[in-house]
Design a protein around this motif. Structure first.
Motif, PDB file in Angstrom:
ATOM      1  N   ASP A   1       0.843  -1.271   0.022  1.00 50.20           N
ATOM      2  CA  ASP A   1      -0.094   0.042   0.061  1.00 50.20           C
ATOM      3  C   ASP A   1       0.998   1.189   0.128  1.00 50.20           C
ATOM      4  O   ASP A   1       0.347   2.380  -0.166  1.00 50.20           O
ATOM      5  CB  ASP A   1      -0.755  -0.144   1.293  1.00 50.20           C
ATOM      6  CG  ASP A   1      -1.855  -1.264   1.420  1.00 50.20           C
ATOM      7  OD1 ASP A   1      -2.033  -1.692   0.306  1.00 50.20           O
ATOM      8  OD2 ASP A   1      -2.106  -1.624   2.610  1.00 50.20           O
TER       9      ASP A   1
ATOM     10  N   ALA B   1       1.001   4.038  -3.289  1.00 52.76           N
ATOM     11  CA  ALA B   1      -0.213   4.537  -3.318  1.00 52.76           C
ATOM     12  C   ALA B   1      -0.241   5.832  -2.301  1.00 52.76           C
ATOM     13  O   ALA B   1      -0.576   7.061  -2.710  1.00 52.76           O
ATOM     14  CB  ALA B   1      -1.651   4.136  -3.305  1.00 52.76           C
ATOM     15  N   LEU B   2      -0.067   5.485  -1.245  1.00 47.82           N
ATOM     16  CA  LEU B   2      -0.074   6.397   0.124  1.00 47.82           C
ATOM     17  C   LEU B   2       0.907   7.654  -0.334  1.00 47.82           C
ATOM     18  O   LEU B   2       0.720   8.783  -0.244  1.00 47.82           O
ATOM     19  CB  LEU B   2       0.434   5.824   1.401  1.00 47.82           C
ATOM     20  CG  LEU B   2       0.152   6.927   2.637  1.00 47.82           C
ATOM     21  CD1 LEU B   2      -0.984   7.394   2.707  1.00 47.82           C
ATOM     22  CD2 LEU B   2       0.747   5.985   3.887  1.00 47.82           C
TER      23      LEU B   2
ATOM     24  N   SER C   1      -0.114  10.076  -2.990  1.00 48.23           N
ATOM     25  CA  SER C   1      -1.379  10.697  -2.797  1.00 48.23           C
ATOM     26  C   SER C   1      -1.231  12.202  -2.705  1.00 48.23           C
ATOM     27  O   SER C   1      -2.334  12.883  -2.961  1.00 48.23           O
ATOM     28  CB  SER C   1      -1.880  10.281  -1.529  1.00 48.23           C
ATOM     29  OG  SER C   1      -1.418  10.750  -0.406  1.00 48.23           O
TER      30      SER C   1
ATOM     31  N   GLU D   1      -1.227  13.520   0.196  1.00 46.98           N
ATOM     32  CA  GLU D   1      -2.161  13.535   1.400  1.00 46.98           C
ATOM     33  C   GLU D   1      -1.390  13.009   2.518  1.00 46.98           C
ATOM     34  O   GLU D   1      -2.043  13.115   3.694  1.00 46.98           O
ATOM     35  CB  GLU D   1      -3.530  12.847   1.083  1.00 46.98           C
ATOM     36  CG  GLU D   1      -4.384  13.558   0.469  1.00 46.98           C
ATOM     37  CD  GLU D   1      -5.739  12.898   0.020  1.00 46.98           C
ATOM     38  OE1 GLU D   1      -5.831  11.793   0.434  1.00 46.98           O
ATOM     39  OE2 GLU D   1      -6.443  13.430  -0.959  1.00 46.98           O
ATOM     40  N   MET D   2      -0.160  12.532   2.428  1.00 48.97           N
ATOM     41  CA  MET D   2       0.232  11.825   3.750  1.00 48.97           C
ATOM     42  C   MET D   2       0.914  12.717   4.565  1.00 48.97           C
ATOM     43  O   MET D   2       1.629  13.906   4.221  1.00 48.97           O
ATOM     44  CB  MET D   2       1.487  10.938   3.067  1.00 48.97           C
ATOM     45  CG  MET D   2       2.065  10.178   4.327  1.00 48.97           C
ATOM     46  SD  MET D   2       3.570   9.087   3.629  1.00 48.97           S
ATOM     47  CE  MET D   2       3.859   8.201   5.243  1.00 48.97           C
TER      48      MET D   2
ATOM     49  N   PRO E   1       3.428  14.766  -3.489  1.00 44.79           N
ATOM     50  CA  PRO E   1       3.465  13.270  -3.814  1.00 44.79           C
ATOM     51  C   PRO E   1       5.031  12.780  -4.050  1.00 44.79           C
ATOM     52  O   PRO E   1       5.764  13.669  -4.802  1.00 44.79           O
ATOM     53  CB  PRO E   1       2.813  13.535  -5.282  1.00 44.79           C
ATOM     54  CG  PRO E   1       1.908  14.499  -5.195  1.00 44.79           C
ATOM     55  CD  PRO E   1       2.663  15.507  -4.390  1.00 44.79           C
TER      56      PRO E   1
END
Ligand code: URA
Length: 249
Positions: free
Chosen positions: A157, A160-161, A164, A166-167, A178
């Motif tokens: 995973d 994708a994180l 994103s 958004e991490m 990103p």
């Protein structure tokens, strides 16, 4: 604010004193003895103004040796594990890997950002404040690529994180930009980031419950750590290296 650009001409005694060769008085003495040679001719008068251009190192000798790189230079160092990017911490420092005289230079040489003591790889250093700021400026979008070895297999995973945008890292209030993950094996990956937050790569993997066991930077922008540059060795950067650095990866 960055320092004013390096003067294109400078008094010989001042130039050499600023490059760490000794006091201005000592440089005047050396000149009188004919030990400073430009284009094959001794410069006997240390008041003489000389051109401060990158080719000066090929044109001037001091006591029979080629001049050190004149002000306004940059180098790439293969930083080994175990040395610190600091001017004044205890233990081995990256500055110890350069000739001793270079510590006395004004303008001083600095690292372009930092790598942790336990991180190896491509580290740039320069005495040119304007260049340094251009490289680290977010506007330059210089991506940094790290080869990462991990304690535990990745879950799948992470990519994708990290991509994103958004991490969040612990105790920070802005998400990470990103980042691109390329998985090489369950415990090895290449991670490309465009920021330089404190211990960023280690903290990204810690945030997903893993632990970085080895970290190595192999690329900045389109500039790769040369394969023949051994840990602890450095090489002056030329115009092509700078173009690679600022060019697309
Ligand atoms: N991220 C880290 O965690 N350490 C470094 O040295 C560089 C990036």
């Amino acid at each position: 604010m960055s320092k004013p650009p390096i003067a294109s001409q400078m008094r010989l005694d001042r130039l050499l004193a600023n490059m760490g060769y000794g006091s201005r008085k000592e440089m005047q003495g050396l000149a009188k003895m004919g030990r400073i040679v430009l284009d094959g001719e001794p410069i006997k008068d240390a008041d003489t103004r000389v051109p401060v251009t990158p080719d000066l190192a090929q044109r001037m000798t001091v006591q029979g040796r080629p001049l050190d790189p004149p002000p306004g230079f940059a180098l790439m160092l293969h930083k080994p594990v175990g040395v610190t990017c600091s001017h004044k911490e205890a233990g081995a420092l990256v500055y110890d890997l350069l000739p001793g005289r270079w510590r006395m230079r004004d303008p001083a040489i600095s690292t372009v950002g930092r790598l942790d003591k336990d991180t190896s790889g491509l580290l740039l250093m320069t005495d040119d404040g304007g260049l340094l700021h251009r490289i680290i400026s977010p506007k330059s979008h210089i991506a940094k690529r790290y080869r990462v070895a991990l304690d535990r297999p990745m879950s799948g995973d992470e990519g994708a994180l990290f991509a994103s945008g958004e991490m969040m890292l612990e105790s920070e209030d802005k998400p990470l930009l990103p980042a691109a993950l390329e998985v090489l094996s369950p415990t090895e990956a290449l991670l490309t980031i465009t920021e330089g937050r404190y211990h960023q790569v280690r903290r990204m993997f810690a945030a997903v419950g893993n632990h970085v066991t080895a970290l190595h930077r192999d690329r900045m922008g389109g500039l790769e750590l040369p394969g023949d540059l051994e840990p602890g060795q450095y090489r002056l950067m030329d115009a092509a290296n700078l173009a690679d650095l600022f060019g697309a990866a």
